[in-house]
Design a protein around this motif. Structure first.
Motif, PDB file in Angstrom:
ATOM      1  N   ASP A   3     -27.531  21.567  27.233  1.00 42.99           N
ATOM      2  CA  ASP A   3     -26.335  20.747  27.363  1.00 42.99           C
ATOM      3  C   ASP A   3     -26.032  20.067  26.026  1.00 42.99           C
ATOM      4  OD1 ASP A   3     -24.233  19.250  28.288  1.00 42.99           O
ATOM      5  OD2 ASP A   3     -25.498  17.785  29.328  1.00 42.99           O
ATOM      6  N   LYS A   4     -24.854  20.353  25.483  1.00 42.24           N
ATOM      7  CA  LYS A   4     -24.487  19.854  24.156  1.00 42.24           C
ATOM      8  C   LYS A   4     -24.434  18.330  24.113  1.00 42.24           C
ATOM      9  CE  LYS A   4     -21.201  20.604  20.468  1.00 42.24           C
ATOM     10  NZ  LYS A   4     -19.997  21.304  20.033  1.00 42.24           N
ATOM     11  N   LYS A   5     -23.923  17.710  25.159  1.00 44.30           N
ATOM     12  CA  LYS A   5     -23.830  16.245  25.199  1.00 44.30           C
ATOM     13  C   LYS A   5     -25.213  15.609  25.217  1.00 44.30           C
ATOM     14  CE  LYS A   5     -19.298  15.713  27.268  1.00 44.30           C
ATOM     15  NZ  LYS A   5     -18.518  15.096  28.327  1.00 44.30           N
ATOM     16  N   LYS A   6     -26.131  16.229  25.952  1.00 46.83           N
ATOM     17  CA  LYS A   6     -27.480  15.685  26.019  1.00 46.83           C
ATOM     18  C   LYS A   6     -28.188  15.814  24.669  1.00 46.83           C
ATOM     19  CE  LYS A   6     -31.513  15.504  28.975  1.00 46.83           C
ATOM     20  NZ  LYS A   6     -32.141  15.964  30.196  1.00 46.83           N
ATOM     21  N   VAL A   7     -27.972  16.935  23.982  1.00 45.22           N
ATOM     22  CA  VAL A   7     -28.558  17.144  22.660  1.00 45.22           C
ATOM     23  C   VAL A   7     -28.020  16.107  21.679  1.00 45.22           C
ATOM     24  CG1 VAL A   7     -28.656  18.744  20.692  1.00 45.22           C
ATOM     25  CG2 VAL A   7     -29.050  19.594  23.006  1.00 45.22           C
ATOM     26  N   THR A  11     -30.178  13.183  19.804  1.00 44.50           N
ATOM     27  CA  THR A  11     -30.143  13.113  18.342  1.00 44.50           C
ATOM     28  C   THR A  11     -29.737  11.714  17.881  1.00 44.50           C
ATOM     29  OG1 THR A  11     -29.567  15.453  18.251  1.00 44.50           O
ATOM     30  CG2 THR A  11     -29.171  14.167  16.262  1.00 44.50           C
ATOM     31  N   LYS A  12     -28.739  11.152  18.538  1.00 39.34           N
ATOM     32  CA  LYS A  12     -28.283   9.806  18.187  1.00 39.34           C
ATOM     33  C   LYS A  12     -29.386   8.769  18.458  1.00 39.34           C
ATOM     34  CE  LYS A  12     -24.593   6.497  18.947  1.00 39.34           C
ATOM     35  NZ  LYS A  12     -23.391   6.165  19.691  1.00 39.34           N
ATOM     36  N   GLU A  13     -30.083   8.902  19.576  1.00 36.02           N
ATOM     37  CA  GLU A  13     -31.165   7.980  19.909  1.00 36.02           C
ATOM     38  C   GLU A  13     -32.291   8.068  18.876  1.00 36.02           C
ATOM     39  OE1 GLU A  13     -32.361   8.862  23.907  1.00 36.02           O
ATOM     40  OE2 GLU A  13     -30.534   8.043  24.768  1.00 36.02           O
ATOM     41  N   ILE A  14     -32.634   9.278  18.457  1.00 37.47           N
ATOM     42  CA  ILE A  14     -33.685   9.458  17.450  1.00 37.47           C
ATOM     43  C   ILE A  14     -33.268   8.814  16.134  1.00 37.47           C
ATOM     44  CG2 ILE A  14     -34.866  11.188  16.021  1.00 37.47           C
ATOM     45  CD1 ILE A  14     -34.914  12.990  18.544  1.00 37.47           C
ATOM     46  N   ASN A  18     -35.184   5.745  14.253  1.00 33.10           N
ATOM     47  CA  ASN A  18     -35.662   5.878  12.876  1.00 33.10           C
ATOM     48  C   ASN A  18     -35.102   4.779  11.972  1.00 33.10           C
ATOM     49  OD1 ASN A  18     -37.419   8.078  13.087  1.00 33.10           O
ATOM     50  ND2 ASN A  18     -35.728   9.533  12.979  1.00 33.10           N
ATOM     51  N   GLU A  19     -33.848   4.398  12.192  1.00 30.78           N
ATOM     52  CA  GLU A  19     -33.252   3.304  11.422  1.00 30.78           C
ATOM     53  C   GLU A  19     -33.964   1.984  11.721  1.00 30.78           C
ATOM     54  OE1 GLU A  19     -29.137   3.513  12.541  1.00 30.78           O
ATOM     55  OE2 GLU A  19     -28.747   5.189  11.176  1.00 30.78           O
ATOM     56  N   GLU A  20     -34.311   1.758  12.972  1.00 31.80           N
ATOM     57  CA  GLU A  20     -35.030   0.543  13.353  1.00 31.80           C
ATOM     58  C   GLU A  20     -36.422   0.522  12.725  1.00 31.80           C
ATOM     59  OE1 GLU A  20     -35.683  -3.153  15.361  1.00 31.80           O
ATOM     60  OE2 GLU A  20     -33.916  -2.058  14.704  1.00 31.80           O
ATOM     61  N   ILE A  21     -37.083   1.673  12.685  1.00 29.46           N
ATOM     62  CA  ILE A  21     -38.404   1.768  12.053  1.00 29.46           C
ATOM     63  C   ILE A  21     -38.295   1.392  10.575  1.00 29.46           C
ATOM     64  CG2 ILE A  21     -40.187   3.397  11.282  1.00 29.46           C
ATOM     65  CD1 ILE A  21     -39.800   4.848  13.998  1.00 29.46           C
ATOM     66  N   GLU A  22     -37.297   1.911   9.890  1.00 25.52           N
ATOM     67  CA  GLU A  22     -37.126   1.612   8.465  1.00 25.52           C
ATOM     68  C   GLU A  22     -36.836   0.128   8.248  1.00 25.52           C
ATOM     69  OE1 GLU A  22     -37.827   3.553   5.833  1.00 25.52           O
ATOM     70  OE2 GLU A  22     -38.523   4.897   7.408  1.00 25.52           O
ATOM     71  N   ARG A  23     -36.023  -0.469   9.115  1.00 29.17           N
ATOM     72  CA  ARG A  23     -35.711  -1.895   8.993  1.00 29.17           C
ATOM     73  C   ARG A  23     -36.973  -2.734   9.159  1.00 29.17           C
ATOM     74  NH1 ARG A  23     -34.749  -6.460  11.653  1.00 29.17           N
ATOM     75  NH2 ARG A  23     -35.287  -5.659  13.691  1.00 29.17           N
ATOM     76  N   LEU A  24     -37.790  -2.372  10.150  1.00 25.39           N
ATOM     77  CA  LEU A  24     -39.015  -3.120  10.398  1.00 25.39           C
ATOM     78  C   LEU A  24     -40.036  -2.911   9.276  1.00 25.39           C
ATOM     79  CD1 LEU A  24     -39.414  -2.655  14.250  1.00 25.39           C
ATOM     80  CD2 LEU A  24     -38.740  -4.724  13.026  1.00 25.39           C
ATOM     81  N   LYS A  25     -40.066  -1.722   8.697  1.00 29.65           N
ATOM     82  CA  LYS A  25     -40.976  -1.475   7.572  1.00 29.65           C
ATOM     83  C   LYS A  25     -40.620  -2.370   6.387  1.00 29.65           C
ATOM     84  CE  LYS A  25     -42.425   3.320   8.272  1.00 29.65           C
ATOM     85  NZ  LYS A  25     -42.321   4.694   7.729  1.00 29.65           N
ATOM     86  N   THR A  83     -39.500  15.726  21.401  1.00 26.01           N
ATOM     87  CA  THR A  83     -39.985  16.727  22.340  1.00 26.01           C
ATOM     88  C   THR A  83     -38.919  17.073  23.368  1.00 26.01           C
ATOM     89  OG1 THR A  83     -42.247  15.898  22.065  1.00 26.01           O
ATOM     90  CG2 THR A  83     -41.807  17.244  24.000  1.00 26.01           C
ATOM     91  N   ASP A  84     -38.256  16.042  23.897  1.00 28.97           N
ATOM     92  CA  ASP A  84     -37.162  16.264  24.846  1.00 28.97           C
ATOM     93  C   ASP A  84     -36.022  17.053  24.207  1.00 28.97           C
ATOM     94  OD1 ASP A  84     -38.596  14.815  26.688  1.00 28.97           O
ATOM     95  OD2 ASP A  84     -37.380  12.986  26.502  1.00 28.97           O
ATOM     96  N   LEU A  85     -35.723  16.727  22.947  1.00 32.86           N
ATOM     97  CA  LEU A  85     -34.670  17.426  22.231  1.00 32.86           C
ATOM     98  C   LEU A  85     -35.022  18.900  22.041  1.00 32.86           C
ATOM     99  CD1 LEU A  85     -31.987  17.322  20.668  1.00 32.86           C
ATOM    100  CD2 LEU A  85     -33.296  16.645  18.655  1.00 32.86           C
TER     101      LEU A  85
END
Length: 91
Positions: A3-7, A11-14, A18-25, A83-85
């Protein structure tokens, strides 16, 4: 292809995680130094995202350790989403 919408959603959630991880780092890097020094209110507020029950009086070391735990949790979340992606893309 799944399903394209789910993909797209995964992708957006990942990307967001990742942006939150960089901010916290970056925040964690700024807390290095005198570990016994008490944190300012602004430092605690910046680090409080996703952490509940932060005490009023914490040292820089305690705050940094809490942020590092949060980063580890976010990395596990990214791994699960990836993994879900992969499963969705393989459909």
């Amino acid at each position: 292809m799944g399903d394209k919408k789910k993909v797209e959603k995964l992708t957006k959630e990942i990307t967001t995680l990742n942006e939150e991880i960089e901010r916290l780092k970056k925040l964690c890097k700024g807390l290095k130094g005198n570990d016994n020094e008490m944190c300012s209110k602004s430092e605690r507020k910046a680090a409080s995202t996703g952490q509940h029950g932060i005490k009023d009086n914490v040292t820089r070391k305690q705050l940094r350790e809490g942020i590092e735990e949060r980063i580890d949790q976010l990395k596990r979340d990214v791994s699960a989403k990836a993994t879900d992606l992969a499963k969705e893309a393989a459909k």
